[in-house]
Design an enzyme around this catalytic site. Structure first.
Site, PDB file in Angstrom:
ATOM      1  CG  HIS A 196      -1.971  -1.081   1.140  1.00 55.52           C
ATOM      2  ND1 HIS A 196      -2.714  -1.457   2.228  1.00 55.52           N
ATOM      3  CD2 HIS A 196      -2.374  -1.863   0.127  1.00 55.52           C
ATOM      4  CE1 HIS A 196      -3.542  -2.432   1.880  1.00 55.52           C
ATOM      5  NE2 HIS A 196      -3.339  -2.698   0.614  1.00 55.52           N
ATOM      6  NE  ARG A 230      -3.411  -5.705 -17.276  1.00 56.86           N
ATOM      7  CZ  ARG A 230      -2.814  -4.557 -17.603  1.00 56.86           C
ATOM      8  NH1 ARG A 230      -3.562  -3.481 -17.842  1.00 56.86           N
ATOM      9  NH2 ARG A 230      -1.501  -4.466 -17.706  1.00 56.86           N
ATOM     10  NE  ARG A 284      -5.187 -10.895 -19.512  1.00 60.19           N
ATOM     11  CZ  ARG A 284      -4.353 -10.324 -18.637  1.00 60.19           C
ATOM     12  NH1 ARG A 284      -3.046 -10.489 -18.783  1.00 60.19           N
ATOM     13  NH2 ARG A 284      -4.802  -9.587 -17.657  1.00 60.19           N
ATOM     14  CD  GLU A 337       0.206 -14.735 -19.286  1.00 56.81           C
ATOM     15  OE1 GLU A 337       0.091 -13.904 -18.370  1.00 56.81           O
ATOM     16  OE2 GLU A 337      -0.742 -15.437 -19.690  1.00 56.81           O
ATOM     17  CG  ASN A 387       4.579  -7.855 -15.911  1.00 58.21           C
ATOM     18  OD1 ASN A 387       5.574  -7.384 -16.444  1.00 58.21           O
ATOM     19  ND2 ASN A 387       3.533  -7.121 -15.616  1.00 58.21           N
ATOM     20  CG  ASP A 388       2.112 -13.993 -14.916  1.00 56.35           C
ATOM     21  OD1 ASP A 388       2.519 -13.885 -13.752  1.00 56.35           O
ATOM     22  OD2 ASP A 388       0.914 -13.915 -15.232  1.00 56.35           O
ATOM     23  NE  ARG A 443       3.637  -9.380 -11.588  1.00 55.03           N
ATOM     24  CZ  ARG A 443       2.804 -10.250 -12.109  1.00 55.03           C
ATOM     25  NH1 ARG A 443       3.265 -11.427 -12.507  1.00 55.03           N
ATOM     26  NH2 ARG A 443       1.518  -9.971 -12.250  1.00 55.03           N
ATOM     27  CB  CYS A 448       1.178  -6.973 -23.568  1.00 55.18           C
ATOM     28  SG  CYS A 448       0.916  -8.667 -22.989  1.00 55.18           S
TER      29      CYS A 448
END
Length: 969
Positions: free
Chosen positions: A577, A684, A720, A832, A855-856, A866, A903
């Site tokens: 946060h 997304r 996606r 991914e 990322n994945d 991550r 992406c």
């Protein structure tokens, strides 16, 4: 401090959509002389970044930092929409609290409104309010719940009648600091009122400091005038804070269980008042998570509870009179359980013991987080154990960590170290200790008064003034004096008084009061430091980079952004946060850097790179000069990139690489086009499913996808399919508990378990891309037949999953008439999972395109979460193993004439862009705000140079070596 006033409220507004509502809000701010009309762009830009919907039918639109130039003076306008406005994230809004702030004053409003979010019925009452005063009252009145805990109970008292029990209960409330003598006198004047089943009640509002309830029972069975006296409730009433408690008492009477209260111990009695029957099984377990039951561990707890197949309730053992469902995420989070607090779980029926054992075991294991055993004696603020000093970081060398908030900062550091207090618990002379304490409080007050003057207004001054006011609280001093008379030292008596007051505030379960509890402890440490002759660290007057062990959201919100150039923490992750709030404030931040950063010397210079996720202590003159040049170049490049944003994306020598935008909301497609996006490279679609309490139907999905397609005006849309599971559950699509959900049912795997859901999504996309026949002729360049639709499947591991999905799509292409669907459609997969990249040659023969989700792919290739607080800095997409997988994917695709996009976050990394181009990537999809800069970066390199950089990167052994090699060039 920015506050709400009745004059700021405008009633009975109407708007067809959220855009019209924002236009009205802008006009209201302009008419009040608060902003120029250009501030409207800032409001829309903020919504493009993330929705400002707060909850309970309230949105708080405010501009971006860039739009502050259009703010004439700070102010707020509240617009009420009785009929409601459909916000772009799918929520219904009845009130806009629209903010014009010249700094970060919108955080004041946010803090004031947090108490409204969990109050039932507020949305309806806001919609129906017919006066400005009523709206102001709903937005500003905090919900306070009456206190009931072991310290307010008076059990087994040697009383002769119910009047003595009433007075005993009143005296207990006075001892607990909830009431004054006036309340006790008021109770003495009353005759208890009979509730039935031997229970009686007295109440008063006189002399009430904190609303609370006491129950006094006699040491022996008691009758008076032929009536049983099981116990007397003594209520310190204040507004409607006691409503929940009285409802519990009535429920107890309705169940006929009041007669069982006599002779019960405090724990069992509180359990009965919390709604636990005598037949319920209970278990206690301690919260071990460092930051308590925040969202992530709370979600894990809820999943464990739901998997047990029977109702489980939970409450706080200390002060939590009301048990809530352990299957409700919001209820569990709202318990506000901190590290070290005990939770009481209860369940009834067959299998209750086993279910409770499972839940308590999950709590003990940390609910997915690494936890340490709890040792109360070692975790007191006043007893900090010295640890060996960490080894300092080497000078003029990059130290990797986690990029949490983008930006570059060059400034001296200020290390905020936790002070160590060492003092005796006992003292011989109470009078001497009292004088020491009073002198320390006076000195602390003088310090705060001086700091208020130095702060020159603003939020920091407001907080310091509040601290000064707290030091003058007579109740705090009186509580400490009572401890002194019992032989405590001034230090121990003061800290015990602070802790007791802070915990009493936290028991009220109000977020604003919880913040006050933290402030109480801050004040307490200031006086404790004076008593122990330990000086509390004060930040410097000049700009600095704040270095600390960890920082919470409230701490970040209090940062003086005029001085703080950057934030560096030893702990934390990019998804914490505090990191999110740092990004919102525009403060560059690097987190999870390890304890060695705490050994930095105050005043030593540091370069903090929030984009690359690294820091450089004591940089050389050459490195500092290069960093300063980067700052100047970045500002210049931003301006130039914006001017050229509509130019076609090409390298310096003309090689075409499409630059598209990643979107989480169809409503932001128009903004992406305005920023120069040549399409949407990743929509997304899960946002649509998450925004509804039930699965969205076909018409709802068509309308959403059509909004994006129409805004794109003939540009391609890559959508996606539903990607949930793992860390993104849907409440109406429960997934069985998994030991490792990131390796379980998620993405296409989950979708194929409910093929009807996938079929509806395919159908909606195909029909949306055909255009809306009722809307008349399509826009130029966008006929109903040629809106390019690219559908991609997430988390594909091999060809079998692609074929299963393609079979559904092919059937729909046969079933739906061509006039009702698009004919320009492609079906591809996201790369991914490493197996998908390794098998790219077999996939490329059948798929239409690949899109690499770096990322994945990085996470799974390197086996690093991550979001891991200690390891995420190593999850770098420029690792040669990841680059090799991308190269294999591109080679396989191009061999079959197919295109490849990227992406993930790597696509917007300025160092990585030439490497990706050199590997042959055809499309880069980035956040909409990054589109102009990525286009500009492409224009700086030519294809041959990009290929050389790609070859250089592939030849390295580690991601650090890749970055070092590329930066040297």
């Amino acid at each position: 401090m920015l506050t709400l006033r009745q004059d700021d409220i405008l009633l009975d507004r109407r708007a067809d959509d959220w855009r019209m509502a924002l236009d009205q809000a802008t006009e209201a701010l302009h008419e009040a002389g608060l902003v120029e009309r250009d501030y409207r762009d800032g409001l829309f830009d903020r919504e493009a970044q993330s929705s400002t919907f707060l909850g309970n039918a309230i949105a708080i639109p405010h501009g971006t930092p860039e739009s502050r130039q259009h703010v004439r003076r700070t102010g707020v306008r509240v617009l009420q929409f009785p009929a409601g406005v459909e916000w772009h994230d799918g929520n219904r809004v009845h009130v806009l609290v629209t903010i014009a702030a010249q700094s970060d004053e919108h955080l004041d409003i946010l803090r004031q409104l947090t108490h409204v979010l969990d109050r039932e019925g507020v949305a309806e009452r806001l919609a129906g309010a017919d006066s400005r005063g009523e709206v102001a009252g709903l937005l500003s009145r905090a919900v306070v719940e009456a206190r009931l805990d072991a310290d307010t109970l008076c059990l087994g008292f040697p009383a002769r009648d119910r009047q003595e029990l009433a007075l005993a209960g009143a005296a207990r409330l006075r001892q607990a600091g909830c009431v004054g003598s006036e309340f006790v006198a008021s109770v003495a004047e009353q005759a208890p009122l009979g509730l039935g089943q031997g229970l009686w009640l007295v109440s008063s509002e006189r002399g009430v400091e904190v609303p609370a309830l006491s129950l006094a029972t006699a040491d022996a069975r008691l009758e008076e005038a032929g009536e049983r006296v099981t116990g007397v409730f003594c209520l310190a009433a204040q507004g409607d804070a006691h409503r929940g408690l009285m409802e519990r008492i009535l429920a107890l009477l309705d169940a006929g269980a009041a007669r069982e209260l006599h002779g019960l111990d405090a724990e069992t009695l509180l359990a009965r008042l919390a709604g636990e029957s005598a037949a319920a099984r209970t278990r206690q377990a301690r919260v071990l998570n460092a930051h308590g039951l925040h969202a992530r561990p709370a979600k894990q707890l809820v999943q464990v509870a739901r998997a047990q197949g029977l109702a489980i309730r939970v409450r706080l053992a200390d002060g939590g009179f009301d048990a809530v469902s352990a299957s409700s995420l919001t209820k569990v989070i709202n318990l506000g359980a901190r590290r070290g607090q005990q939770l009481v779980f209860s369940a009834e029926g067959e299998g209750a013991e086993a279910a409770l054992e499972t839940v308590c075991q999950a709590l003990a294991e940390g609910l997915g987080e690494q936890v340490l055993p709890f040792d109360e004696s070692r975790e007191q603020t006043a007893a900090v154990v010295d640890e060996p000093a960490p080894e300092p970081l080497p000078a003029d060398r990059p130290h990797p960590a986690v990029a949490a908030s983008p930006g570059l900062a060059i400034a001296p550091v200020f290390v905020l170290r936790t002070p160590h207090f060492d003092y005796p618990r006992l003292a011989e002379d109470p009078a001497v200790e009292a004088r020491r304490l009073e002198q320390a409080i006076r000195e602390g007050s003088e310090q705060l008064e001086a700091l208020v003057g130095e702060a020159r207004g603003g939020e920091v001054a407001q907080i310091l003034s509040m601290h000064e006011e707290m030091l003058g609280d007579p109740e705090l001093l009186e509580a400490a004096r009572e401890q002194l008379q019992e032989g405590s030292s001034a230090e121990a008596a003061w800290w015990d008084a602070i802790e007791t007051a802070a915990r009493a505030q936290e028991m009220l379960a109000d977020r604003l009061l919880a913040e006050r509890a933290a402030d109480l402890r801050d004040v307490g440490r200031r006086v404790l430091g004076i008593l122990c002759r330990v000086e509390l660290p004060e930040p410097p007057a000049h700009p600095y980079i704040l270095v600390t062990d960890d920082v919470g959201p409230s701490d970040v919100a209090r940062l003086d952004t005029s001085r703080v150039r950057g934030l560096l923490t030893a702990r934390g992750g990019a998804t914490s946060h505090s990191a999110i709030l740092a990004r919102a404030l525009g403060i560059p931040a690097v987190v999870g850097a390890g304890r060695r950063v705490l050994a930095l010397e105050d005043g030593s210079e540091l370069i903090l790179d929030g984009e690359r996720g690294r820091v450089i202590p004591a940089p050389s003159a050459e490195r500092r000069e290069a960093a300063e040049q980067r700052l100047a170049d970045h500002r210049r490049r931003e301006a130039e990139a914006w001017e050229a944003r509509f130019q076609q994306a090409r390298t310096r020598d003309g090689h075409r690489v499409e630059v598209a935008a990643n979107l989480g909301n169809t409503a932001h497609a128009a903004d992406a086009v305005e920023r120069g996006a040549e399409g949407v490279g990743l929509l997304r679609t899960e946002f649509l499913f998450m925004a509804h309490a039930q699965e969205p139907d076909l018409d709802t999905q068509i309308a959403e996808y059509r909004e994006a397609l129409e805004a794109l005006d003939g540009r391609p849309l890559v959508a996606r399919t539903l990607d949930v599971g793992g860390d993104k559950p849907l409440p109406y699509w429960p997934v069985p508990k998994e030991d490792n959900p990131f390796l379980g049912l998620r993405g296409i795997r989950l979708a194929l378990t409910k093929p009807k859901v996938l079929e509806t999504q395919f159908r909606a996309m195909l029909m949306a891309a055909a255009g809306d026949p009722a809307a008349g002729a399509p826009a130029a360049g966008a006929t109903g037949r040629d809106r390019p639709l690219r559908i991609m499947l997430p988390m594909v591991k091999d060809i079998s999953e692609f074929r299963a999905a393609k079979q559904i799509l092919d059937r729909l292409l046969e079933e739906i008439p061509e006039a009702e669907r698009t004919t320009d459609v492609q079906l591809g997969v996201m790369i991914e999972v490493p197996s998908c990249a390794l098998l790219a040659p077999t996939l490329a023969a059948e798929v239409d395109f690949f899109s690499v989700g770096t990322n994945d792919l990085t996470q799974y290739t390197l086996a690093i979460d991550r979001g891991h607080p200690e390891l995420s800095a190593q999850a770098d997409g420029l690792h040669p193993a990841v680059l090799k997988l991308i190269e294999m994917t591109v080679d396989a695709a191009h061999a079959h004439g197919k295109w490849v996009g990227v992406c993930g976050e790597l696509a917007s990394d300025a160092v990585a862009v030439p490497v990706l181009v050199g590997l042959g990537v055809d499309e880069l999809s980035v956040s909409a705000r990054q589109v102009p800069l990525v286009k500009a970066r492409l224009a700086e390199v030519d294809l041959d140079e990009a290929r050389r950089q790609a070859g250089l990167a592939l030849a390295q052994a580690t991601s650090e070596a890749v970055r070092d090699a590329l930066e040297v060039r």
